[in-house]
Design an enzyme around this catalytic site. Structure first.
Site, mmCIF file in Angstrom:
data_model
loop_
_atom_site.group_PDB
_atom_site.id
_atom_site.type_symbol
_atom_site.label_atom_id
_atom_site.label_comp_id
_atom_site.label_asym_id
_atom_site.label_seq_id
_atom_site.Cartn_x
_atom_site.Cartn_y
_atom_site.Cartn_z
ATOM 1 N N GLU A 133 62.415 66.174 -4.151
ATOM 2 C CA GLU A 133 61.874 66.792 -2.937
ATOM 3 C C GLU A 133 60.421 66.392 -2.717
ATOM 4 O OE1 GLU A 133 60.631 71.129 -1.212
ATOM 5 O OE2 GLU A 133 62.382 71.087 -2.534
ATOM 6 N N ASN A 232 64.439 74.985 -9.192
ATOM 7 C CA ASN A 232 64.533 76.422 -8.914
ATOM 8 C C ASN A 232 65.180 77.166 -10.072
ATOM 9 O OD1 ASN A 232 67.481 77.464 -7.993
ATOM 10 N ND2 ASN A 232 67.260 75.322 -7.410
#
Length: 329
Positions: A133, A232
């Site tokens: 990302e 995450n």
């Protein structure tokens, strides 16, 4: 006689709307165009999901030049993490047909970074070096237009060329609390630092961290289902320990749990990262129930009903119940 055990099961957990959409795009593309459907990088960070898609006919590649010339009319899907602008440009140069599965919330961060630049600000990206990302977000702007900050220490050392014109964005999957500390230090050093138009850390990351915080106090062990390369999921492990769990571990399957050395446990917390399917959560609960007199208590902190539309080219393709079961984990 089995020992009693309470499993505190976090809700929300597991697949977020962006992951659900990305998996759905690959499944729909396979139904519409047939195999193979190429996917650049892991569509999401989970081997169970990747292997399931491979079994359906998806082929995972690291770079576009791995796609054989005879298959260039077959779709290539870009992962949920987002890609630099150079990747679709390369696909177009190769006359490849591509479908972008970038999570809309990641795309929002891209737009926020571009907005900062448009307003004359140097972009500060808070995130983890090397994460797909982060590579994708930095690749929205020309080299040198974005500075990456990972820690408070990085923020202390950062010396921008123009401290009066800075704007920050963040990776969507960071620890909310840790990121707040980095932002606070940057704001302390650079009072004119501009925030993004909306919070960059996504709703699913925030919700899963809040659920873990709620469930962690008093847990002898907290298990997070997720992959070692899932940002995450790793943040959830850290959140559980900071919030009061005696021990917190990241596991991909029930078989990874060291059942012979769990020690004296009576309360276990359980959650899953945004790319971890529910079938593995159920597998772990079943494994505990086979060894303990286990009861499951739900630790509910939010209700999620977000849904992101798939690409226009795929919206009229129908999924079977079996397809939907796979997409939903």
């Amino acid at each position: 006689m089995k020992r009693p055990l309470t499993i505190r099961l976090c809700e929300p957990r597991g697949f977020c709307a962006g992951v659900d959409r990305a998996i759905q795009i690959v499944v729909l593309a396979l139904k519409r165009f047939g195999a193979p459907v190429y996917v650049r990088h892991e569509i999401v960070h989970n081997r169970f999901v990747v292997e399931g898609l491979e079994a359906k006919g998806a082929v995972f590649v690291e770079e576009l030049d791995e796609i054989p010339a005879e298959h260039r009319m077959q779709p290539v899907v870009f992962s949920a993490h987002g890609v630099p602008k150079s990747v679709p440009a390369d696909a177009e140069a190769r006359n490849l047909f591509y479908l972008d599965a970038t999570c809309p919330l990641v795309s929002k961060v891209h737009k926020q970074a571009m907005r900062h630049q448009r307003l004359g600000r140097h972009v500060v990206l808070i995130g983890h070096a090397g994460h797909p990302e982060v590579i994708g977000t930095m690749g929205q702007l020309e080299p040198g237009a974005v500075s990456l900050i990972e820690t408070v220490e990085d923020a202390d050392r950062y010396e921008p060329a123009d401290s009066e014109n800075l704007g920050y964005v963040t990776q969507t999957t960071l620890s909310v609390d840790d990121t707040a500390g980095v932002i606070a230090r940057l704001q302390e050093r650079f009072p004119n630092l501009s925030a993004p138009a909306a919070d960059s850390i996504c709703y699913a990351t925030t919700n899963r961290q809040e659920a873990v915080k709620h469930a962690a106090p008093g847990c002898d062990l907290f298990l997070i289902v997720g992959a070692p390369n899932s940002s995450n999921s790793k943040r959830l492990v850290e959140v559980a320990e900071k919030a009061g769990a005696r021990k917190s571990l990241l596991v991909q399957r029930a078989s990874e749990i060291d059942w012979d050395n769990l020690g004296d446990i009576s309360v276990v917390g359980l959650s899953a990262g945004a790319s971890a399917p529910e079938v593995i959560v159920n597998e772990i609960i079943a494994a505990f129930k086979s060894r303990f007199d286990a009861t499951v208590d739900l630790a509910v902190t939010a209700e999620e009903n977000e849904h992101f539309l798939v690409n226009r080219e795929l919206r009229d393709v129908e999924l079977t119940n079996q397809d939907m079961a796979f997409v939903n984990g």
